[in-house]
Design an enzyme around this catalytic site. Structure first.
Site, PDB file in Angstrom:
ATOM      1  N   THR A 154       0.857  -1.178   0.000  1.00  0.00           N
ATOM      2  CA  THR A 154       0.000   0.000   0.000  1.00  0.00           C
ATOM      3  C   THR A 154       0.894   1.229   0.000  1.00  0.00           C
ATOM      4  O   THR A 154       1.912   1.249   0.683  1.00  0.00           O
ATOM      5  CB  THR A 154      -0.917   0.012   1.235  1.00  0.00           C
ATOM      6  OG1 THR A 154      -1.915  -0.975   1.065  1.00  0.00           O
ATOM      7  CG2 THR A 154      -1.603   1.353   1.412  1.00  0.00           C
ATOM      8  N   PHE A 204       1.508   5.334   0.603  1.00  0.00           N
ATOM      9  CA  PHE A 204       1.065   6.519   1.317  1.00  0.00           C
ATOM     10  C   PHE A 204       1.837   7.718   0.783  1.00  0.00           C
ATOM     11  O   PHE A 204       2.987   7.577   0.354  1.00  0.00           O
ATOM     12  CB  PHE A 204       1.362   6.397   2.813  1.00  0.00           C
ATOM     13  CG  PHE A 204       0.590   5.306   3.501  1.00  0.00           C
ATOM     14  CD1 PHE A 204      -0.575   5.601   4.193  1.00  0.00           C
ATOM     15  CD2 PHE A 204       1.017   3.990   3.466  1.00  0.00           C
ATOM     16  CE1 PHE A 204      -1.296   4.607   4.824  1.00  0.00           C
ATOM     17  CE2 PHE A 204       0.306   2.977   4.099  1.00  0.00           C
ATOM     18  CZ  PHE A 204      -0.868   3.293   4.778  1.00  0.00           C
TER      19      PHE A 204
END
Lengths: 356, 356
Positions: free
Chosen positions: A257, A259
């Site tokens: 993921t 960010f």
């Protein structure tokens, strides 16, 4: 055995004393750096400098320690030294104890002031208002695809992306009962289904796969329907009272993921950087193709391309584009200059070091 | 400014090169330690040794770095070196990205193999079966009090507690609407209400406080009743769709949750240790008082005392007792010998270094 270990331990203790001494010297130098910076109000956190140190450590690593383990150590060394100048405050999507907080630690080390926020909007607000020095927001998630709210807010904000963080994530196959008996459908976001394709082909080739809006939605469905299995992160599974049938079923064990770090800081070039842009063109045949021509012409590689419907006109899209290189790099400068002239909308979200 | 910073940065880079060199030397010594240990099958992870190194670092810290920041750095150094002997595998109550995983990192550093489990039972099973070298289980939680399932399993298991971990936790006041308008009751576990007493007296002296089974239950109630506010961790609030009215309302900002490290390892004395016991006595007047007499007589301080109903008899309790000192310390040996003779049930769960 103890007679063999004792001299080794004494040598280790002697080395630890030397490391401690060097860390203190390094910290005093960091304090001097802080004084120089304070005179000109220069930023305490310099992502490009820290990225260079971490890459350098891995490049010069004589072994036997793993390069990533060395980077973890040096990240904490820089974090502790930086905290002597100022303990950087970072707003993130709370609550505490979740992946977003881990992303904060991964970028800033543990010597930071984390400020959990209840929404992505609030992370932007806290950072824009200066309550926090930086914000950390999810930008792309292998379970749900792009985080649309983050893109919408990036479009509007005066903040800049000053860094990116990448965190490993895992998918699990989950059902209400904890077994696959009676399961006729496997539901998940299409991206998650794609990421688990090989595993599913091998283990459950005959069960129908149904793409749904998000992995969270799949988990909710599985909690209400005993014939549905969901692929999701275990946090979502726990939320809906599901049981894990198989953990870590994604084909790529390094599923991640992303960010973004947002703030007022313009990050200088680190040598291995990326630039994020938002573009828009009038709705004409071939317009997107023409829009991207300047990148190709100047040899700038595009690493990501996402479209997002604009709220303002019926037929308009915004395009979120990542390109290799820093906005100060010569060929990127030339490509962006041209893009700026041809695109109907043009905004540089920021240049920043590639995530480790 | 750059002309002033450059020489400082060059000095920092030179120090980093020396640190890198020392870390590699330390790692090679750790490998030799590993070879010696391998000859006798000695354990890779020695909690008492790591605790001593971390305490030593803080004790000898010449400044200006914070002692806790130095400990974070040395924890990662030991973790990376230990991973050269063997990457220790640790089962914990998943999912990933939660406080339990943070507890694992806090004890073992980041160079570990974390194995998320769906239940506390499974953490014990995985550790007993040897699938994991260690397990990390919550033992006492400032939101819910003692974790009863952990105590029940500790009673039965052949595993030993080889360490404890303490993680800061925060309470928030949450409602469905995000405001306190129309709120007539504040619900939480009695322990959480007590921990927020001063804050509640100051801010909401006239709203009724109602103790309920757990903070999670309070959050559920608040999600269904607009007149109820809950005190809970934000993870629970998120689960039930609540909004934070006030964050961090606990009177003690250092409110903590405790975790136990379980495994087959008997930890040696570190100099600052604690021993966990389970005791039981026949149900007679004064029996508990008499049971504890040996501790008082031998000057062994009790730091925790929890009772837990036994499942076997109607009037029996098990007592979970923590005492200062290691089971090998002279006065603890004498006190335990006596306890063993007088208690109907006696089990040493383990001796281990006090959490940092």
């Amino acid at each position: 055995m103890d007679s063999k270990l004792k001299p080794l331990r004494e040598q280790i203790d002697a080395i630890d004393a030397q490391i401690l001494d060097l860390l203190s010297k390094r910290a005093r130098l960091a304090q001097e750096v802080g004084h120089v910076k304070a005179e000109t109000n220069a930023p305490v956190f310099r992502p490009e400098r820290e990225a260079q140190v971490l890459r350098g450590v891995a490049d010069r690593n004589p072994g036997p320690l793993a390069g990533t383990d060395l980077q973890t150590i040096f990240r904490e060394i820089m974090s502790a030294c930086r905290a002597l100048e100022k303990r950087v405050s970072v707003a993130y999507l709370g609550p505490e104890g979740t992946f977003s907080e881990q992303a904060v630690f991964k970028q800033f080390g543990h010597a930071v002031e984390g400020e959990p926020c209840v929404s992505i909007d609030e992370v932007f607000r806290a950072t824009e208002a200066g309550t926090a020095d930086f914000g950390v927001v999810p930008i792309e998630n292998s379970s749900e695809g792009t985080i649309n709210r983050t893109l919408d807010l990036l479009l509007q904000t005066s903040l800049t992306i000053s860094g990116e963080i990448s965190i490993p994530v895992h998918h699990s196959l989950m059902t209400k009962s904890g077994s696959m008996e009676g399961i006729t459908r496997i539901c998940a976001h299409s991206q998650a289904l794609a990421q688990c394709q090989a595993w599913l082909n091998q283990h459950f080739p005959n069960i129908e796969r149904q793409p749904v809006a998000s992995n969270g939605e799949a988990a909710r469905m599985a909690s209400e329907d005993a014939s549905v299995a969901a692929i999701a992160g275990e946090i979502a599974g726990e939320k809906y009272g599901l049981q894990v049938v198989h953990a870590n079923i994604q084909d790529d064990p390094h599923n991640r993921t992303r960010f973004a770090v947002i703030g007022r800081l313009q990050t200088s070039p680190s040598g291995r950087d990326q630039t994020s842009l938002v573009l828009s063109v009038p709705n004409q045949p071939g317009a997107v193709y023409r829009m991207l021509a300047p990148l190709a012409e100047h040899g700038v590689s595009m690493t990501r391309f996402e479209s997002r419907p604009a709220r303002t006109g019926a037929w308009e899209y915004y395009f979120f584009v990542d390109v290799e290189g820093h906005a100060h790099d010569e060929k990127v400068v030339r490509a962006l200059d041209e893009l700026k002239r041809t695109a109907a909308f043009f905004k540089v979200l920021g240049s920043y070091p590639l995530a480790l």
